[in-house]
Design an enzyme around this catalytic site. Structure first.
Site, PDB file in Angstrom:
ATOM      1  N   GLY A   1       0.828  -1.214   0.000  1.00  0.00           N
ATOM      2  CA  GLY A   1       0.000   0.000   0.000  1.00  0.00           C
ATOM      3  C   GLY A   1       0.855   1.254   0.000  1.00  0.00           C
TER       4      GLY A   1
ATOM      5  N   ASP B   1       8.678   5.008   7.578  1.00  0.00           N
ATOM      6  CA  ASP B   1       8.111   4.577   8.844  1.00  0.00           C
ATOM      7  C   ASP B   1       6.939   5.502   9.183  1.00  0.00           C
ATOM      8  OD1 ASP B   1       8.342   2.568  10.893  1.00  0.00           O
ATOM      9  OD2 ASP B   1       8.653   4.236  12.269  1.00  0.00           O
TER      10      ASP B   1
ATOM     11  N   LYS C   1      -6.041  10.985  -1.382  1.00  0.00           N
ATOM     12  CA  LYS C   1      -5.346  10.708  -0.113  1.00  0.00           C
ATOM     13  C   LYS C   1      -3.940  11.320  -0.150  1.00  0.00           C
ATOM     14  CE  LYS C   1      -3.444   7.131   2.884  1.00  0.00           C
ATOM     15  NZ  LYS C   1      -3.126   5.719   3.115  1.00  0.00           N
TER      16      LYS C   1
END
Ligand code: CZF
Length: 221
Positions: free
Chosen positions: A10, A62, A201
């Site tokens: 993703g 991260d 997004k």
């Protein structure tokens, strides 16, 4: 060729929109995530480990969900909490809270084994503004100089450049079937991330903000 280091497809789907076609490939490498209260040391140490593994330029990503009413939890432990509790139970816990505000943060760590012109520091934050925008908590963690030492008990000489992105929102009951991870329970501006397509997004997300800064720097370096 740049390696985008992640076990999460993703993330790569979102990242590909920011990098020229054919300039990046996914490296499915599970680097060691050091225990830290902030994403910076994890991304920095992960980038060094991935660079040593790949012997090629790498970008690690991260990310984490920081819930205000839980003092920022799960934060750097988001992946573990998603795997163990699952997002429905995270929503259940958050629904008991008065304060359901939350934020996603993303820290990208770039390492190519070489130094960066304007950065005498072994860890160079490409974007200090993101920490400031994220509020006092983020500033306290994001500006810390000892993130490098925290990563491994001593400064590692391999330079890493960090890029940070942040998006505010709140925890809601799951809606939508796009995206990945916590997307169905994270609402920003009236829509959950799972209700947005990738471009929408990216335009507002923590990863989109960090990637935009990285892509600009990478093109000019
Ligand atoms: O709703 C979400 N929208 C996002 O945009 C997003 N980005 C990350 N996450 C989740 O937060 C944790 C990060 O953990 P994480 O950075 O360690 O990544 P990961 O373990 O999935 O893969 P890797 O890149 O470390 O291999 C994992 O639970 C991810 O699913 C997201 N959830």
């Amino acid at each position: 060729m740049l390696r985008y280091v992640t076990t999460n497809p993703g993330k790569v789907r979102e990242a590909e929109r920011y990098l020229p076609d054919g300039s990046v490939e996914r490296l499915d490498f599970d680097y060691t995530e050091v225990q830290a209260g902030d994403l910076g040391p994890i991304a920095a140490q992960g980038a060094r480990e991935a660079y040593r593994h790949a012997d090629a330029p790498v970008l690690v990503d991260d990310a984490g969900l920081f819930v205000e009413g839980l003092d920022g939890f799960p934060g750097p432990y988001s992946s573990y909490v998603e795997e163990t509790l699952g997002i429905e139970r995270v929503h259940d816990i958050a629904s008991e809270l008065d304060d359901r505000r939350a934020a996603f943060r993303c820290t990208l760590g770039y390492c190519d084994g070489e130094g960066f012109a304007a950065s005498p520091d072994p860890v160079d934050r490409g974007d200090r503004d993101a920490a400031a925008a994220a509020g006092p908590d983020a500033e306290a963690g994001g500006e810390s100089d000892d993130e490098d030492g925290a990563a491994g008990g001593g400064a590692d000489p391999l330079p890493v450049k960090l890029f940070e992105g942040y998006v505010p929102g709140r925890i809601v009951a799951p809606r939508g079937d796009g995206g990945f991870g916590y997307d169905p329970i994270f609402e920003h501006d009236g829509e959950t991330f799972a209700e947005m397509d990738t471009d929408r997004k990216n335009a507002v997300s923590h990863r989109g903000r960090a990637l935009e800064k990285f892509a600009e720097w990478y093109a000019d370096r």
